[in-house]
Design a protein around this motif. Sequence first.
Motif, short mmCIF file in Angstrom:
data_model
loop_
_atom_site.label_atom_id
_atom_site.label_comp_id
_atom_site.label_asym_id
_atom_site.label_seq_id
_atom_site.Cartn_x
_atom_site.Cartn_y
_atom_site.Cartn_z
N LEU A 266 0.83 -1.20 0.00
CA LEU A 266 0.00 0.00 0.00
C LEU A 266 0.87 1.25 0.00
CD1 LEU A 266 -2.56 -1.06 2.76
CD2 LEU A 266 -2.96 -1.06 0.29
N ASP A 267 0.38 2.29 -0.67
CA ASP A 267 1.04 3.59 -0.56
C ASP A 267 0.85 4.13 0.85
OD1 ASP A 267 1.98 4.31 -3.35
OD2 ASP A 267 -0.13 3.86 -3.76
N PHE A 268 1.89 4.75 1.38
CA PHE A 268 1.80 5.35 2.71
C PHE A 268 1.39 6.80 2.56
CE2 PHE A 268 3.39 7.29 6.64
CZ PHE A 268 2.90 6.40 7.58
N ILE A 269 0.17 7.11 3.00
CA ILE A 269 -0.33 8.48 3.00
C ILE A 269 -0.07 9.07 4.38
CG2 ILE A 269 -2.32 9.96 2.58
CD1 ILE A 269 -1.53 8.19 0.20
N LEU A 270 0.55 10.24 4.43
CA LEU A 270 0.87 10.84 5.73
C LEU A 270 -0.40 10.93 6.59
CD1 LEU A 270 3.17 11.98 3.74
CD2 LEU A 270 3.35 13.84 5.40
N PRO A 271 -0.44 10.23 7.74
CA PRO A 271 -1.60 10.38 8.62
C PRO A 271 -1.64 11.74 9.31
CG PRO A 271 -0.38 8.34 9.07
CD PRO A 271 0.49 9.21 8.22
N SER A 272 -0.47 12.39 9.41
CA SER A 272 -0.36 13.72 9.99
C SER A 272 0.92 14.35 9.44
CB SER A 272 -0.34 13.65 11.53
OG SER A 272 0.72 12.84 11.99
N PRO A 273 1.08 15.68 9.57
CA PRO A 273 2.22 16.34 8.92
C PRO A 273 3.59 15.84 9.36
CG PRO A 273 0.56 17.94 9.55
CD PRO A 273 0.14 16.65 10.16
N ASN A 274 3.70 15.29 10.57
CA ASN A 274 5.00 14.83 11.06
C ASN A 274 5.11 13.31 11.11
OD1 ASN A 274 6.60 17.34 11.88
ND2 ASN A 274 4.61 17.73 12.81
#
Length: 440
Positions: A266-274
């Motif tokens: 799966l592509d890793f989508i940033l769950p949060s900015p950091n």
Amino acid sequence: MVAEGPRIARRRLLAAATIGAAGAPVLAGAARAEPGPIAPPPAGDRGRPVTPGADRAAADDWSVLSGERVGVITNPTGVLRNLRNIVDEMHESGSVSIAGVFGPEHGFRGTAQAGGSEGTFVDERTGLTVYDAYGANVAKMRELFTTAGVETVVFDIQDVGARFYTYIWTMWTAMQAAVATGTRFVVLDRPNPVGGVARGPMMTAAYTSGVGAREIVQQHGMSVGELARFFDGEFLEEHAGGRLAQLDVVEVSGWRRTTLYADTGLDFILPSPNMPTPDTALAYPGTCMFEGTNLSEGRGTTKPFELIGAPFVDHRWAAALEEAGLPGVTFREAYFNPSVNKFAGQVCGGVQVTIQDRDRFDPIRTGVEMLVTATSLYPDFAWRQDSWDTARPFWIDKLTGSTRLRTQIDAGATGDEIEAAWADELAEFDARRRPYLIYR
């Protein structure tokens, strides 16, 4: 051929999602779920594709949500394999009646920084009202659901597996509100990116907060679907006066508890900015403890939670950590200049945490050793104190669940002694969670 009604189609999807290889149902789609035996999803292994619950629901034209007004709790991680947000897909499909969208910390579209939200607004793309759910208590969440006219709540957010990551507590609050309103609750499940192993100390009732609202360990080792089952079975009766009218989990296929995110396909989508990479997520359950100190946890750099340091830290820290011989990780002497947050615009000395063997790496044991060595080397080391909570001023206590870790370190305890202190409570939690687990 006679067309299926929406409820029959929904039951078929849930049955397909919740029947294990041995034929034992894990969850029932037509009645409130009871904890069942651990049953595997369809066969999968490292390097083989993993299919999140959202994709499985979309492939069935969202029949699991047909015929009801749906409130969606999600953010930029709530995407299908085509990388489109589930709200956009649901809206364009015409198969889902969306009553409203509910944005957690950082917001529905993900534009806010840590501790922030996007407020309530009308989404330009869909015309849907997005309600600000970050920081909402149960009464406020109930009010939002009632205002929107929600009949089914859907939760789809990628968690990172640490107790102090706030999305699971947004889910917990929403579940309590759903009990109060008699609303059905559906989790479109996703993998836990750090795997299924539970680690670390237990939260205690005296130190619950927005970064740990209930008694679970620091690295819980569950998917959000499993957590929802655990919350429903263990906490809702006491804290909400009853359990959910109906809880459904659309399972992930192809995920096993040993599978880390880098192996899911799966592509890793940033769950949060950091939280930019899967390795950030792996380090986070341990290195986020530096939020509770006067060292930078790397916010404002390209390696948050992997670069740790302060202006008073020098080369000795990396040398001491390398000498400790922690498994699966190395420490490089590093210097960095954060653009925001602690020491913004100042050069910090410190270490870069590099995970060499994801299977052997233990983030919490690593974070503890980093704290122990930093306190022994640097007189300027200090615990962060917050003036807004005079009764519980130390942030590290909220992160770790009690005063124990901080007082042990102050008293000169070793990393082994600190880890041993939580062994019994971790074993008890591990046993307690087992009836609610879904994946092998």
